[in-house]
Design an enzyme around this catalytic site. Structure first.
Site, PDB file in Angstrom:
ATOM      1  N   ASN A   7       0.876  -1.170   0.000  1.00 56.37           N
ATOM      2  CA  ASN A   7       0.000   0.000   0.000  1.00 56.37           C
ATOM      3  C   ASN A   7       0.914   1.220   0.000  1.00 56.37           C
ATOM      4  O   ASN A   7       1.425   1.620   1.048  1.00 56.37           O
ATOM      5  CB  ASN A   7      -0.894  -0.037   1.248  1.00 56.37           C
ATOM      6  CG  ASN A   7      -1.872   1.126   1.298  1.00 56.37           C
ATOM      7  OD1 ASN A   7      -1.797   2.053   0.478  1.00 56.37           O
ATOM      8  ND2 ASN A   7      -2.773   1.103   2.256  1.00 56.37           N
ATOM      9  N   LYS A  14       3.283   0.774   3.124  1.00 52.64           N
ATOM     10  CA  LYS A  14       3.005  -0.311   4.072  1.00 52.64           C
ATOM     11  C   LYS A  14       3.095  -1.635   3.330  1.00 52.64           C
ATOM     12  O   LYS A  14       2.724  -1.706   2.152  1.00 52.64           O
ATOM     13  CB  LYS A  14       1.580  -0.165   4.636  1.00 52.64           C
ATOM     14  CG  LYS A  14       1.418   0.988   5.585  1.00 52.64           C
ATOM     15  CD  LYS A  14       0.038   0.922   6.238  1.00 52.64           C
ATOM     16  CE  LYS A  14      -0.485   2.309   6.505  1.00 52.64           C
ATOM     17  NZ  LYS A  14      -1.887   2.490   6.403  1.00 52.64           N
ATOM     18  N   ARG A  91      -2.598  -2.042  -3.462  1.00 50.77           N
ATOM     19  CA  ARG A  91      -3.804  -1.249  -3.282  1.00 50.77           C
ATOM     20  C   ARG A  91      -3.688  -0.048  -4.220  1.00 50.77           C
ATOM     21  O   ARG A  91      -2.702   0.691  -4.158  1.00 50.77           O
ATOM     22  CB  ARG A  91      -3.906  -0.761  -1.840  1.00 50.77           C
ATOM     23  CG  ARG A  91      -5.067   0.174  -1.685  1.00 50.77           C
ATOM     24  CD  ARG A  91      -5.005   0.918  -0.387  1.00 50.77           C
ATOM     25  NE  ARG A  91      -6.170   1.773  -0.272  1.00 50.77           N
ATOM     26  CZ  ARG A  91      -6.141   2.974   0.280  1.00 50.77           C
ATOM     27  NH1 ARG A  91      -5.027   3.458   0.788  1.00 50.77           N
ATOM     28  NH2 ARG A  91      -7.247   3.687   0.344  1.00 50.77           N
ATOM     29  N   HIS A 180     -13.004   2.729  -0.040  1.00 47.92           N
ATOM     30  CA  HIS A 180     -13.008   1.637   0.953  1.00 47.92           C
ATOM     31  C   HIS A 180     -13.635   0.390   0.331  1.00 47.92           C
ATOM     32  O   HIS A 180     -14.153  -0.476   1.039  1.00 47.92           O
ATOM     33  CB  HIS A 180     -13.839   1.979   2.210  1.00 47.92           C
ATOM     34  CG  HIS A 180     -13.281   3.058   3.073  1.00 47.92           C
ATOM     35  ND1 HIS A 180     -14.071   3.991   3.684  1.00 47.92           N
ATOM     36  CD2 HIS A 180     -12.002   3.358   3.447  1.00 47.92           C
ATOM     37  CE1 HIS A 180     -13.317   4.814   4.399  1.00 47.92           C
ATOM     38  NE2 HIS A 180     -12.052   4.453   4.260  1.00 47.92           N
ATOM     39  N   LEU A 209     -16.375   2.379   9.840  1.00 46.32           N
ATOM     40  CA  LEU A 209     -16.219   3.599  10.628  1.00 46.32           C
ATOM     41  C   LEU A 209     -14.806   3.658  11.194  1.00 46.32           C
ATOM     42  O   LEU A 209     -14.461   2.915  12.116  1.00 46.32           O
ATOM     43  CB  LEU A 209     -17.254   3.635  11.760  1.00 46.32           C
ATOM     44  CG  LEU A 209     -18.718   3.367  11.364  1.00 46.32           C
ATOM     45  CD1 LEU A 209     -19.621   3.420  12.582  1.00 46.32           C
ATOM     46  CD2 LEU A 209     -19.199   4.338  10.286  1.00 46.32           C
ATOM     47  N   ARG A 241     -12.782  15.175   7.719  1.00 45.84           N
ATOM     48  CA  ARG A 241     -13.536  15.539   6.502  1.00 45.84           C
ATOM     49  C   ARG A 241     -14.971  15.921   6.858  1.00 45.84           C
ATOM     50  O   ARG A 241     -15.587  15.288   7.705  1.00 45.84           O
ATOM     51  CB  ARG A 241     -13.582  14.367   5.522  1.00 45.84           C
ATOM     52  CG  ARG A 241     -12.252  14.010   4.913  1.00 45.84           C
ATOM     53  CD  ARG A 241     -12.454  12.973   3.799  1.00 45.84           C
ATOM     54  NE  ARG A 241     -11.196  12.453   3.335  1.00 45.84           N
ATOM     55  CZ  ARG A 241     -10.834  11.171   3.422  1.00 45.84           C
ATOM     56  NH1 ARG A 241     -11.657  10.280   3.946  1.00 45.84           N
ATOM     57  NH2 ARG A 241      -9.670  10.783   2.971  1.00 45.84           N
ATOM     58  N   ASP A 284      -9.429  12.185  16.640  1.00 44.66           N
ATOM     59  CA  ASP A 284      -9.390  10.797  17.086  1.00 44.66           C
ATOM     60  C   ASP A 284     -10.576  10.533  18.017  1.00 44.66           C
ATOM     61  O   ASP A 284     -10.764  11.225  19.011  1.00 44.66           O
ATOM     62  CB  ASP A 284      -8.061  10.548  17.819  1.00 44.66           C
ATOM     63  CG  ASP A 284      -7.863   9.083  18.124  1.00 44.66           C
ATOM     64  OD1 ASP A 284      -6.942   8.485  17.557  1.00 44.66           O
ATOM     65  OD2 ASP A 284      -8.643   8.538  18.944  1.00 44.66           O
ATOM     66  N   GLY A 334     -15.812   1.188  14.285  1.00 40.78           N
ATOM     67  CA  GLY A 334     -16.839   0.146  14.127  1.00 40.78           C
ATOM     68  C   GLY A 334     -16.513  -1.129  14.882  1.00 40.78           C
ATOM     69  O   GLY A 334     -17.391  -1.787  15.440  1.00 40.78           O
ATOM     70  N   GLU A 335     -15.215  -1.485  14.938  1.00 41.60           N
ATOM     71  CA  GLU A 335     -14.820  -2.735  15.600  1.00 41.60           C
ATOM     72  C   GLU A 335     -14.630  -2.570  17.103  1.00 41.60           C
ATOM     73  O   GLU A 335     -14.758  -3.536  17.845  1.00 41.60           O
ATOM     74  CB  GLU A 335     -13.499  -3.255  15.001  1.00 41.60           C
ATOM     75  CG  GLU A 335     -13.645  -3.783  13.589  1.00 41.60           C
ATOM     76  CD  GLU A 335     -12.314  -4.035  12.907  1.00 41.60           C
ATOM     77  OE1 GLU A 335     -11.331  -4.396  13.591  1.00 41.60           O
ATOM     78  OE2 GLU A 335     -12.249  -3.875  11.675  1.00 41.60           O
ATOM     79  N   ASN A 336     -14.277  -1.344  17.543  1.00 38.21           N
ATOM     80  CA  ASN A 336     -13.850  -1.186  18.935  1.00 38.21           C
ATOM     81  C   ASN A 336     -14.788  -0.413  19.851  1.00 38.21           C
ATOM     82  O   ASN A 336     -14.691  -0.529  21.063  1.00 38.21           O
ATOM     83  CB  ASN A 336     -12.488  -0.481  18.974  1.00 38.21           C
ATOM     84  CG  ASN A 336     -11.424  -1.336  18.330  1.00 38.21           C
ATOM     85  OD1 ASN A 336     -11.225  -2.471  18.726  1.00 38.21           O
ATOM     86  ND2 ASN A 336     -10.755  -0.791  17.313  1.00 38.21           N
ATOM     87  N   GLU A 385      -8.220  -5.621   4.732  1.00 42.74           N
ATOM     88  CA  GLU A 385      -8.040  -5.232   3.330  1.00 42.74           C
ATOM     89  C   GLU A 385      -6.831  -5.925   2.707  1.00 42.74           C
ATOM     90  O   GLU A 385      -6.845  -6.279   1.535  1.00 42.74           O
ATOM     91  CB  GLU A 385      -7.912  -3.711   3.236  1.00 42.74           C
ATOM     92  CG  GLU A 385      -9.250  -3.034   3.510  1.00 42.74           C
ATOM     93  CD  GLU A 385      -9.143  -1.551   3.821  1.00 42.74           C
ATOM     94  OE1 GLU A 385      -9.292  -0.764   2.907  1.00 42.74           O
ATOM     95  OE2 GLU A 385      -8.926  -1.211   5.001  1.00 42.74           O
TER      96      GLU A 385
HETATM   97  P1  ADP Z   1      -7.979   4.584   9.218  1.00 43.02           P
HETATM   98  O1  ADP Z   1      -9.109   5.167   8.438  1.00 43.02           O
HETATM   99  O2  ADP Z   1      -6.836   5.511   9.430  1.00 43.02           O
HETATM  100  O3  ADP Z   1      -7.579   3.174   8.791  1.00 43.02           O
HETATM  101  P2  ADP Z   1      -8.931   3.210  11.587  1.00 43.02           P
HETATM  102  O4  ADP Z   1      -9.885   2.278  10.940  1.00 43.02           O
HETATM  103  O5  ADP Z   1      -7.703   2.650  12.198  1.00 43.02           O
HETATM  104  O6  ADP Z   1      -8.582   4.445  10.680  1.00 43.02           O
HETATM  105  O7  ADP Z   1      -9.755   3.977  12.754  1.00 43.02           O
HETATM  106  C1  ADP Z   1      -9.165   4.951  13.536  1.00 43.02           C
HETATM  107  C2  ADP Z   1     -10.235   5.504  14.474  1.00 43.02           C
HETATM  108  O8  ADP Z   1     -10.714   4.437  15.306  1.00 43.02           O
HETATM  109  C3  ADP Z   1      -9.704   6.593  15.410  1.00 43.02           C
HETATM  110  O9  ADP Z   1     -10.608   7.673  15.464  1.00 43.02           O
HETATM  111  C4  ADP Z   1      -9.665   5.874  16.745  1.00 43.02           C
HETATM  112  O10 ADP Z   1      -9.846   6.753  17.825  1.00 43.02           O
HETATM  113  C5  ADP Z   1     -10.820   4.926  16.627  1.00 43.02           C
HETATM  114  N1  ADP Z   1     -10.711   3.857  17.629  1.00 43.02           N
HETATM  115  C6  ADP Z   1      -9.797   2.901  17.721  1.00 43.02           C
HETATM  116  N2  ADP Z   1      -9.991   2.168  18.840  1.00 43.02           N
HETATM  117  C7  ADP Z   1     -11.069   2.704  19.477  1.00 43.02           C
HETATM  118  C8  ADP Z   1     -11.773   2.414  20.679  1.00 43.02           C
HETATM  119  N3  ADP Z   1     -11.416   1.417  21.479  1.00 43.02           N
HETATM  120  N4  ADP Z   1     -12.838   3.184  20.992  1.00 43.02           N
HETATM  121  C9  ADP Z   1     -13.204   4.198  20.198  1.00 43.02           C
HETATM  122  N5  ADP Z   1     -12.583   4.523  19.047  1.00 43.02           N
HETATM  123  C10 ADP Z   1     -11.529   3.783  18.691  1.00 43.02           C
END
Ligand code: ADP
Length: 397
Positions: A7, A14, A91, A180, A209, A241, A284, A334-336, A385
């Site tokens: 990438n 990367k 990519r 994406h 997300l 954005r 963030d 979305g995952e965390n 990805e």
């Molecule tokens: P990118 O688009 O750069 O690949 P990522 O998919 O890694 O981004 O997402 C980064 C975002 O995810 C950041 O805003 C970060 O704060 C958020 N994030 C990561 N872990 C958590 C968490 N445990 N709780 C809330 N937000 C999180």
């Protein structure tokens, strides 16, 4: 078969070396500050300490050569010879309207990537540099381009055409492409497989997300709509954005502040979104959640506006598909962020969607987070990805 996934950005690159026998990552890393003073490579091998090398990297070719040296290094390497790399997957951000599929690289493919420089001026030139560097460093090894825009090419004209004079579509291919795409494609297919959705029940909304965010609607893997447009600026509000905005806002600000369209677009891409709404506190979402917990009103506004926009898009996409069989959350937020997921899904209680708080707390794997009696099944599906690119590379190489 071993596949190297690349990438390449304008000053970074990367990589991941993936063993396709068991789809495991053998090594990965990052070259930073390519073409800038202070370049360095961070090489990571599972179970070992990271290896950081500070070395000048004037071009992407020197960066690729450093990656290859790291991969075969006696102490930190993971393969004996670079001949063990069977193919390279890249990519590539924009494939324009010509590339609805990934393609094996030849002169014609490179010409298509070049034709799209205009559409992705920050990304496509860097992506092509990565491809040409691999051709130079690994002659004879096949390269495959996997486009961020391919998935969105599944949209019908009613979803992808902007309602502006036809000449702009004819002359410049101005349409909605979506980005994406590799993630939306991977997560929608992973959801179908994980949930064992029957063929007539595969209406899926994927919420990617992260720092950049987008949503897609797809039926049986074919994109019905996706929130990003000609560029990644359209759709949800993101870390920095603005997402959707009335174009007249641009005219108003530009006229009053006497700024150029480039300055304006820079503001919309880099100084807007959650960063702007939080009063420049942070882009963030972890920082914003922490600040909101301490009573910061602007951080709360940024998070509320984000949730509102995501909810609107999910609702619109459910309607566009005439219903929904699964909703999947992916990427950093979305995952965390379980609270974010629970709050967004809370807006769909009227549809009978119910989230199980215990399941919603599980992290790091595919999980169904809705209750058994939920009217729609909801999932967290970690995106991958690089693996998606590697699979496409095996298919074509
Ligand atoms: P990118 O688009 O750069 O690949 P990522 O998919 O890694 O981004 O997402 C980064 C975002 O995810 C950041 O805003 C970060 O704060 C958020 N994030 C990561 N872990 C958590 C968490 N445990 N709780 C809330 N937000 C999180």
């Amino acid at each position: 078969m071993k596949v190297l996934v690349i990438n390449a950005g304008s000053s970074s690159l990367k990589y991941q070396l993936i063993d396709m026998e068991n789809e495991s990552v053998i090594a990965k890393g990052l070259c930073e500050r390519i073409g800038i003073e202070g370049s360095q490579l961070t090489h990571k091998v599972p179970g070992k300490e990271d290896w950081v090398q500070v070395n000048p990297m004037p071009t992407h070719e020197t960066a690729i050569n450093m990656v290859l040296s790291a991969l075969v290094d006696k102490e930190h390497g993971v393969i004996a010879d670079i001949k063990e790399i069977d193919a390279v997957g890249h990519r590539v951000v924009h494939g324009g309207s010509k590339c609805a599929e990934s393609i094996k690289i030849d002169e014609e493919a490179k010409a298509i990537i070049k034709e799209c420089f205009d559409l992705a001026p920050l990304h496509n030139p860097a992506n092509l540099m990565g491809i040409e560097a691999c051709e130079a460093c690994m002659p004879g090894v096949p390269n495959v381009a996997v486009f961020d825009t391919s998935f969105g090419m599944g949209m019908e004209p009613a979803a992808y055409r902007y309602a502006i004079p036809e000449e702009y579509y004819d002359k410049y291919q101005i349409r909605r492409y979506g980005f994406h795409g590799t993630s939306h494609n991977f997560v929608s297919h992973e959801t179908m497989a994980f949930a064992e959705l029957p063929e007539d029940k595969r209406r899926i909304v994927v919420c990617h997300l992260g720092n950049g965010s987008s949503i897609s609607a797809s039926i049986n893997g074919k994109c019905v709509d996706t929130s990003m447009g000609l560029t990644p600026l359209e759709g949800l509000l993101m870390g920095t954005r603005s997402g959707d905005i009335d174009p007249a806002v641009l005219q108003f600000i530009m006229n009053h502040d006497n700024i150029s369209i480039d300055e304006m677009l820079n503001i919309l891409n880099k100084k807007s979104g959650a960063l702007a709404l939080s009063g420049n506190l942070s882009s963030d979402f972890r920082d914003l959640s922490d600040a909101e917990a301490k009573g910061d009103e602007k951080a709360k506004l940024a998070l509320d506006a984000f949730k509102h926009r995501v909810t609107k898009y999910i609702g619109a996409y459910i309607a566009a598909m005439g219903g929904v069989d699964a909703i999947a959350f992916t990427a950093g937020i979305g995952e965390n962020d379980k609270d974010m997921r629970a709050e967004i899904m809370g807006h769909f209680a009227y549809l009978g969607i119910k989230i199980d708080p215990e399941k919603n707390s599980i992290r790091g794997k595919n999980v169904e987070i809705s209750t058994e009696d939920s009217a729609v099944r909801v999932f967290v599906i970690p995106t991958n990805e690089e693996l998606a690119i590697a699979r496409e590379t095996v298919r074509l190489a």
